[in-house]
Motif scaffolding. Structure first.
Motif, PDB file in Angstrom:
ATOM      1  N   ALA A  34      29.238  37.901  32.563  1.00  0.00           N
ATOM      2  CA  ALA A  34      30.130  38.089  33.705  1.00  0.00           C
ATOM      3  C   ALA A  34      30.435  36.742  34.361  1.00  0.00           C
ATOM      4  CB  ALA A  34      29.495  39.036  34.720  1.00  0.00           C
ATOM      5  N   LEU A  35      31.716  36.468  34.605  1.00  0.00           N
ATOM      6  CA  LEU A  35      32.138  35.232  35.249  1.00  0.00           C
ATOM      7  C   LEU A  35      33.045  35.574  36.425  1.00  0.00           C
ATOM      8  CD1 LEU A  35      32.237  32.122  35.248  1.00  0.00           C
ATOM      9  CD2 LEU A  35      34.251  32.281  33.760  1.00  0.00           C
ATOM     10  N   ILE A  83      44.858  31.278  54.013  1.00  0.00           N
ATOM     11  CA  ILE A  83      44.493  31.523  52.622  1.00  0.00           C
ATOM     12  C   ILE A  83      44.340  33.021  52.388  1.00  0.00           C
ATOM     13  CG2 ILE A  83      42.731  31.137  50.851  1.00  0.00           C
ATOM     14  CD1 ILE A  83      42.107  28.480  52.162  1.00  0.00           C
ATOM     15  N   VAL A  84      44.902  33.484  51.291  1.00  0.00           N
ATOM     16  CA  VAL A  84      44.673  34.845  50.805  1.00  0.00           C
ATOM     17  C   VAL A  84      43.882  34.709  49.511  1.00  0.00           C
ATOM     18  CG1 VAL A  84      45.702  37.013  50.051  1.00  0.00           C
ATOM     19  CG2 VAL A  84      46.814  35.672  51.842  1.00  0.00           C
ATOM     20  N   GLU A  85      42.711  35.362  49.458  1.00  0.00           N
ATOM     21  CA  GLU A  85      41.792  35.196  48.328  1.00  0.00           C
ATOM     22  C   GLU A  85      41.617  36.510  47.577  1.00  0.00           C
ATOM     23  OE1 GLU A  85      37.024  34.717  48.021  1.00  0.00           O
ATOM     24  OE2 GLU A  85      38.051  33.075  49.079  1.00  0.00           O
ATOM     25  N   PHE A  86      41.858  36.461  46.262  1.00  0.00           N
ATOM     26  CA  PHE A  86      41.649  37.602  45.380  1.00  0.00           C
ATOM     27  C   PHE A  86      40.420  37.325  44.518  1.00  0.00           C
ATOM     28  CE2 PHE A  86      46.156  37.465  46.326  1.00  0.00           C
ATOM     29  CZ  PHE A  86      46.488  38.781  46.564  1.00  0.00           C
ATOM     30  N   ASN A  87      39.526  38.315  44.405  1.00  0.00           N
ATOM     31  CA  ASN A  87      38.297  38.160  43.635  1.00  0.00           C
ATOM     32  C   ASN A  87      38.203  39.221  42.546  1.00  0.00           C
ATOM     33  OD1 ASN A  87      36.365  36.061  45.111  1.00  0.00           O
ATOM     34  ND2 ASN A  87      37.458  37.205  46.682  1.00  0.00           N
ATOM     35  N   SER A  88      37.735  38.802  41.373  1.00  0.00           N
ATOM     36  CA  SER A  88      37.489  39.743  40.287  1.00  0.00           C
ATOM     37  C   SER A  88      36.419  39.136  39.386  1.00  0.00           C
ATOM     38  CB  SER A  88      38.774  40.028  39.503  1.00  0.00           C
ATOM     39  OG  SER A  88      38.561  41.051  38.548  1.00  0.00           O
ATOM     40  N   THR A  89      36.165  39.796  38.259  1.00  0.00           N
ATOM     41  CA  THR A  89      35.188  39.324  37.282  1.00  0.00           C
ATOM     42  C   THR A  89      35.799  39.432  35.898  1.00  0.00           C
ATOM     43  OG1 THR A  89      33.365  40.101  38.672  1.00  0.00           O
ATOM     44  CG2 THR A  89      32.852  39.614  36.378  1.00  0.00           C
ATOM     45  N   ILE A  90      35.600  38.395  35.089  1.00  0.00           N
ATOM     46  CA  ILE A  90      36.070  38.422  33.707  1.00  0.00           C
ATOM     47  C   ILE A  90      34.872  38.352  32.770  1.00  0.00           C
ATOM     48  CG2 ILE A  90      38.310  37.401  34.227  1.00  0.00           C
ATOM     49  CD1 ILE A  90      37.212  34.741  33.151  1.00  0.00           C
TER      50      ILE A  90
END
Length: 212
Positions: A34-35, A83-90
């Motif tokens: 997971a990154l 700032i608008v921050e989007f977070n996910s995992t690849i």
């Protein structure tokens, strides 16, 4: 980023007033590890609306859902940005040097109808910016596609030493629970078996458990 006080500097071009960045905590990972990723939209002195979720080139990766975006302010190189921050995992799905990104985000920039009367802080008229004029042509509302730089991610194979013989490739932290019932039945009666896997990792790599 510089978290100190603003120096009073003003952006010199539209590229400094509105841009997107793609960030990862490290650029070397193992297969299926997971990154976490961040896609950040930086805005200075512009009115930006309808920021859409990122469109990210993830060839060689699988990606989870994006969390609800966060909004905050930060000083970067002496400039204050919204700032608008989007977070996910690849999760990398193959070994080797892979390219992550670019991340593309579509948004709308609101241009005041007064045209040349709009001011940009202490830096003068925002419409004096030649890049801005050529790009927006002084329209009141304009969709813009922002694009980040790409990142090179090195994906390592999983270690062979100590690997269980029945290992199927799932990397992460998982709990496996099994229940069956009823446990007092006659010949031919059905028994319901429930197997549950919970944890952090790429669940698409978890295979159906074998049942004896």
């Amino acid at each position: 980023p510089d978290h100190g006080e603003t120096t009073g500097n003003q952006p010199e071009s539209l590229k400094e007033k509105l841009f997107v960045a793609l960030k990862v905590p490290k650029e070397e990972v193992y297969l299926n590890e997971a990154l976490p990723i961040k896609v950040l939209v930086f805005v200075n002195g512009l009115s930006v609306r309808e920021i859409q979720f990122p469109d990210l080139n993830t060839i060689g990766f699988s990606i989870g859902e994006y969390d609800k975006p966060q909004q905050y302010q930060q000083i970067v190189n002496g400039l204050r940005y919204n700032i608008v921050e989007f977070n996910s995992t690849i999760y990398p799905s193959r070994v080797g040097k892979l390219q992550l990104g670019p991340a593309k985000i579509v948004c709308n920039v609101i241009i005041p109808g007064s045209g040349g009367n709009s001011r940009f802080g202490r830096g003068g008229n925002i419409f004096d910016d030649a890049f801005f004029n050529s790009f927006f042509d002084r329209n009141e509302r304009r969709p813009v596609t922002l694009e980040s730089e790409s990142l090179d991610i090195k994906v390592l194979p999983l270690p062979e030493e100590g690997k269980p013989g029945d290992f199927t490739g799932a990397v992460g932290e998982y709990n496996f629970n099994v229940s069956a019932g009823p446990d007092n039945v006659k010949v031919g009666d059905p028994v319901t078996v429930r197997m549950t896997i919970l944890g952090r990792g790429n669940l698409s790599t978890v295979q159906m458990p074998a049942l004896s």
